[in-house]
Design a protein around this motif. Structure first.
Motif, PDB file in Angstrom:
ATOM      1  N   GLY A   1       0.501   1.321  -8.867  1.00 27.01           N
ATOM      2  CA  GLY A   1       1.685   2.045  -8.438  1.00 27.01           C
ATOM      3  C   GLY A   1       1.949   1.933  -6.946  1.00 27.01           C
ATOM      4  O   GLY A   1       2.989   2.385  -6.465  1.00 27.01           O
ATOM      5  N   CYS A   2       1.025   1.333  -6.221  1.00 28.53           N
ATOM      6  CA  CYS A   2       1.163   1.194  -4.774  1.00 28.53           C
ATOM      7  C   CYS A   2       1.739  -0.171  -4.455  1.00 28.53           C
ATOM      8  O   CYS A   2       1.216  -1.197  -4.901  1.00 28.53           O
ATOM      9  CB  CYS A   2      -0.200   1.366  -4.115  1.00 28.53           C
ATOM     10  N   PRO A   3       2.824  -0.275  -3.680  1.00 27.69           N
ATOM     11  CA  PRO A   3       3.405  -1.578  -3.363  1.00 27.69           C
ATOM     12  C   PRO A   3       2.503  -2.399  -2.444  1.00 27.69           C
ATOM     13  O   PRO A   3       1.643  -1.863  -1.738  1.00 27.69           O
ATOM     14  CB  PRO A   3       4.714  -1.222  -2.639  1.00 27.69           C
ATOM     15  N   LEU A   4       2.723  -3.690  -2.459  1.00 19.07           N
ATOM     16  CA  LEU A   4       2.120  -4.597  -1.491  1.00 19.07           C
ATOM     17  C   LEU A   4       3.172  -4.878  -0.424  1.00 19.07           C
ATOM     18  O   LEU A   4       4.275  -5.340  -0.740  1.00 19.07           O
ATOM     19  CB  LEU A   4       1.702  -5.900  -2.173  1.00 19.07           C
ATOM     20  N   TYR A   5       2.860  -4.597   0.829  1.00 20.50           N
ATOM     21  CA  TYR A   5       3.781  -4.818   1.946  1.00 20.50           C
ATOM     22  C   TYR A   5       3.408  -6.130   2.624  1.00 20.50           C
ATOM     23  O   TYR A   5       2.277  -6.293   3.098  1.00 20.50           O
ATOM     24  CB  TYR A   5       3.718  -3.645   2.924  1.00 20.50           C
ATOM     25  N   VAL A   6       4.367  -7.053   2.660  1.00 20.74           N
ATOM     26  CA  VAL A   6       4.107  -8.407   3.150  1.00 20.74           C
ATOM     27  C   VAL A   6       5.082  -8.732   4.271  1.00 20.74           C
ATOM     28  O   VAL A   6       6.302  -8.686   4.079  1.00 20.74           O
ATOM     29  CB  VAL A   6       4.280  -9.445   2.020  1.00 20.74           C
ATOM     30  N   SER A   7       4.535  -9.089   5.435  1.00 21.69           N
ATOM     31  CA  SER A   7       5.394  -9.439   6.562  1.00 21.69           C
ATOM     32  C   SER A   7       5.171 -10.875   7.001  1.00 21.69           C
ATOM     33  O   SER A   7       4.036 -11.360   7.059  1.00 21.69           O
ATOM     34  CB  SER A   7       5.130  -8.517   7.756  1.00 21.69           C
ATOM     35  N   ASP A   8       6.257 -11.557   7.300  1.00 24.33           N
ATOM     36  CA  ASP A   8       6.214 -12.802   8.039  1.00 24.33           C
ATOM     37  C   ASP A   8       5.684 -12.494   9.440  1.00 24.33           C
ATOM     38  O   ASP A   8       5.664 -11.340   9.875  1.00 24.33           O
ATOM     39  CB  ASP A   8       7.636 -13.377   8.100  1.00 24.33           C
TER      40      ASP A   8
END
Length: 312
Positions: A10-17
């Motif tokens: 239920g926890c998102p994965l936060y992905v940054s360039d």
């Protein structure tokens, strides 16, 4: 295989360039480091997807407490910082790598070939080196990743994760069209605006189906995560946005990237880190079993192994 790394679905994965999104003028703001670490300590799942190599990305991310795998080389490599090793390497077939190199040379460009084995290095032909390649290496004179060869026939075609051509926009777009017409779906291509005016436009050619987006979605599936939130600013982030449930373009992004995003952020250097720290949803924390101190955590990023990469 990512052992013992299944997360709260239920926890998102936060992905940054990195470049232009989180990193500005070649550096990560110390306040961004503080904000990212505060989010990570709170249980927010944070990672990065970049065209850079591990050696290059590691230098920029010094101080960030990495624990999840990162996507490198525009999706060709997924690397686990806890073991300082790639967990997935997606290479171009030898015959295709040879053909890409020849086509780039025929187009009047000097291809740079990225190789990943137990090391990362780049090779290019010194006799056809042009001003764009010279500009690329100008600030990297002591970089151990450099592997120039004397002639184009000596360029490696084994373990190739990407071939990069730098030049005028019309040149690299012409090469991209030629590759797509001749090789079709056998390869993937990604354009990128110049990192610096003297470096020209980038065309990166990778194996079929390789992109930031496919690599991030595969990583999320391996971690048991169902939702991805991403941040980017470049044309090579379009695949990342397409594979995300929610995406944000930073203010300097070109129009097509802004249009592809769910939302838009400003140009403040710490804005992405602040968004993640303030709005990121943390995983549900569970007490470790008795006698288990929990998962180890990296306190900053150190150069532990000889994985000498090439920015791509």
């Amino acid at each position: 295989m990512l052992m013992n790394r299944t997360q709260d679905p239920g926890c998102p994965l936060y992905v940054s360039d990195l470049d232009g999104t989180l990193v500005h003028c070649g550096r990560l703001d110390p306040e961004s480091v503080r904000l990212l670490n505060s989010a990570i300590h709170r249980g927010v799942l944070v990672t990065f997807a970049t065209a850079r190599s591990w050696t290059s990305a590691r230098r920029l991310l010094t101080g960030v407490e990495l624990s999840l795998p990162l996507v490198l080389h525009n999706g060709s490599v997924t690397l686990d910082p806890l073991i300082d090793r790639p967990v997935t390497i997606r290479t171009i077939a030898q015959a295709l790598a040879h053909k890409i190199v020849l086509k780039a040379a025929h187009a009047g460009l000097c291809p740079m070939v990225h190789v990943v084995t137990d090391r990362e290095l780049t090779a290019w032909c010194s006799e056809t080196e042009d001003r764009y390649v010279r500009a690329f290496w100008a600030g990297r004179s002591r970089d151990p990743r450099q592997a120039p060869v004397e002639n184009i026939g000596a360029l490696p075609i084994d373990d190739v994760v990407g071939v990069v051509a730098l030049g005028e926009r019309r040149q690299v777009e012409r090469l991209r069209n030629d590759l797509e017409e001749d090789l079709g779906a056998a390869v993937s291509t990604a354009l990128r605006r110049p990192s610096a005016p003297e470096e020209g436009w980038w065309l990166e050619v990778t194996a079929a189906g390789v992109s930031k987006g496919t690599a991030v979605r595969e990583l999320a599936d391996q971690l048991g995560i169902h939702r991805v939130v991403s941040f980017g600013d470049e044309l090579n982030d379009l695949s990342l946005f397409a594979s995300s449930d929610e995406s944000y373009a930073v203010g300097n992004a070109p129009r097509e990237v802004r249009q592809a995003a769910s939302g838009q952020l400003g140009t403040d250097p710490i804005e992405v880190a602040a968004w993640i720290a303030n709005r990121g949803v943390a995983k549900v924390r569970r007490s470790p079993p008795a006698g288990n101190g929990g998962e180890p955590r990296i306190g900053g990023v150190e150069n532990q192994l000889d994985i000498s990469g090439v920015e791509s």
